[in-house]
Design an enzyme around this catalytic site. Structure first.
Site, mmCIF file in Angstrom:
data_model
loop_
_atom_site.group_PDB
_atom_site.id
_atom_site.type_symbol
_atom_site.label_atom_id
_atom_site.label_comp_id
_atom_site.label_asym_id
_atom_site.label_seq_id
_atom_site.Cartn_x
_atom_site.Cartn_y
_atom_site.Cartn_z
ATOM 1 C CB CYS A 53 -0.879 0.111 1.234
ATOM 2 S SG CYS A 53 -1.471 -1.398 1.891
ATOM 3 C CG ASP A 92 -0.264 2.285 4.288
ATOM 4 O OD1 ASP A 92 -1.206 1.621 4.740
ATOM 5 O OD2 ASP A 92 -0.386 3.139 3.392
ATOM 6 C CB CYS A 113 -5.415 4.117 4.031
ATOM 7 S SG CYS A 113 -5.293 2.727 5.167
ATOM 8 C CB CYS A 132 -4.606 -0.745 8.681
ATOM 9 S SG CYS A 132 -4.736 -0.354 6.948
#
Lengths: 167, 285
Positions: free
Chosen positions: A63, A65, A90, A133
């Site tokens: 992602c 991240d 996100c 996440c």
């Protein structure tokens, strides 16, 4: 600075969906996620060279991240007295790390190691696609503790070097 | 590619009858027939079916051959398929649903050369094949655009108003797939990810890493973008980013050529991070 974190990808869209609230559109972010996004708490940085600070740095490359979670530990009691985070990713990732910093404050280190990603995910009502996440947040907590422990066990060379330079 | 050789060389029926005569059968053999299930629902189905039956009786469908045909010992392992099941399309001969003409192997079978009708989407034709490219990472500029436009002239739903409902549906799906293929192959990162998927080493969507060097670098990068006040700073960061993307793109190509998939995945990780940072810059600018 704080506002800046809040104006990443979600920004305007998130506000609109927050306004629409519980109208039954399941693809929106849960209000707790929105809350952590709009009212970020514990965003910031500690000095990573501070011997009482543990820094956990983790990432989810698919992602893009990256998450940094820092804890300040009281030496005598072994309790985490403060925590902060910085996450680029996100809304779910930001919220997960925000929740993590809230939950570790005031707790002893052994206890925070038992915080599970499922609890974070449940608290935020994360959809299945965003479960990783919360895993990232759990990883970050563990990494921060591990970093602190590593610093504690290894005697710091810096003060000695400084003394030698002074002499 | 011996399969292709087989089809283009001596008539299979001739080979099979010769082989059967001298065969030392150590395993069971069954003859299966090709069926595109679409054939049965078309108006021409009865016609094409009877044509197929006549052709397929001696025609062997070879799903798993363990050795090339020889007079002494040809061993056929063939899937025993019922008439209505679909075979693995990579080994199957494809036929047009409309005119039952056999697909030729020269062009990807998105539409029939003989009757010009759009075919059903065939997932086993990969994106590179659609564009007539080999499975390689580097693509010349303009290679994709021309082929893309050519395909859309044939497949685009807006251009098939005069055709049957069924064909219009096929056209919608085919042209959507061609669009996907074009977008995937046009961007270097998505192309790299697609190649890894084709090679059976897909990028793990949920992977988490703790490598301090890479993460620290990305953290600094994102913070720099976040704190940048003016366009000039952002442009500068962006220029550096583009450079890094080019380097890692090259690194992916090298890794792929050497079949070093681990390095390939590492390159993809970096490119993903840089790409995300770039998107943030674009948003700010």
């Amino acid at each position: 600075m704080l506002r800046h974190i809040a104006t990443t990808s979600l920004g305007v869209r998130l506000r609109c969906s927050a306004a629409a609230g519980g109208s039954g559109l399941h693809r929106m972010y849960h209000e707790r996620v929105v809350d952590h996004y709009d009212n970020p708490r514990n965003v910031g940085s500690f000095d990573k060279n501070d011997p009482n600070v543990g820094t956990g740095l983790v990432g989810a490359p698919a992602c893009g991240d990256v998450m940094k979670l820092q804890i300040r530990v009281d030496e005598e009691s072994g309790k985490i007295v403060d925590a902060c985070f910085k996450t680029f990713g996100c809304g779910s990732a930001i919220a997960s790390s925000s929740v993590a910093t809230e939950w570790v404050k005031g707790k002893p280190m052994e206890e925070v190691l038992t915080i599970k990603n499922t609890e974070i995910a449940k608290h935020l009502s994360l959809p299945p696609v965003k479960l990783h996440c919360s895993m990232l947040a759990e990883d970050a907590i563990k990494a921060a503790v591990k970093d602190y422990e590593a610093k504690r066990s290894k005697p710091s060379a810096t003060p000695l070097e400084a003394k030698a330079a002074d002499a | 590619m011996w399969m292709k050789k087989l089809h283009h060389s001596t008539r299979i029926s001739a080979i099979v009858s010769r082989a059967f005569n001298s065969l030392d059968l150590t395993s069971s053999v069954s003859i299966s027939t090709l069926h595109d299930s679409a054939i049965f629902s078309s108006p021409l189905s009865s016609l094409s079916l009877s044509r197929l039956r006549r052709r397929s009786a001696p025609t062997l469908l070879l799903s798993n051959l363990t050795s090339i045909l020889s007079r002494e010992n040809a061993i056929f392992f063939v899937k025993d398929e019922s008439p209505f099941s679909s075979l693995s399309e990579s080994s199957a001969k494809l036929y047009c649903w409309n005119c039952a003409t056999e697909a030729d192997d020269a062009t990807p079978f998105l539409f029939c050369q003989a009757c010009r009708s759009v075919q059903q989407v065939n997932q086993s034709i990969d994106y590179f094949q659609i564009f007539g490219l080999g499975r390689k990472y580097s693509i010349e500029d303009g290679e994709l655009e021309k082929k893309y436009k050519d395909w859309q002239k044939i497949l685009h739903p807006d251009l098939v108003h005069s055709k049957t409902q069924r064909e219009r549906e096929y056209a919608a799906e085919q042209s959507a797939r061609v669009i996907d293929a074009y977008r995937t192959l046009a961007d270097p990162l998505s192309r790299a990810i697609y190649i890894m998927k084709l090679e059976g080493m897909p990028v793990d969507e949920e992977e988490r890493i703790t490598g301090p060097e890479l993460l620290a670098e990305i953290m600094e990068l994102r913070e720099a973008v976040d704190e940048a006040e003016d366009a000039q700073t952002l442009n500068q960061i962006q220029a550096e980013l583009q450079e890094k993307l080019r380097n890692w793109s090259k690194s992916f190509e090298d890794a792929y050529l050497r079949k070093n998939f681990e390095d390939g995945l590492a390159s993809i990780r970096r490119m993903t991070y840089y790409k995300r940072a770039n998107e943030e810059i674009v948003k700010k600018l």
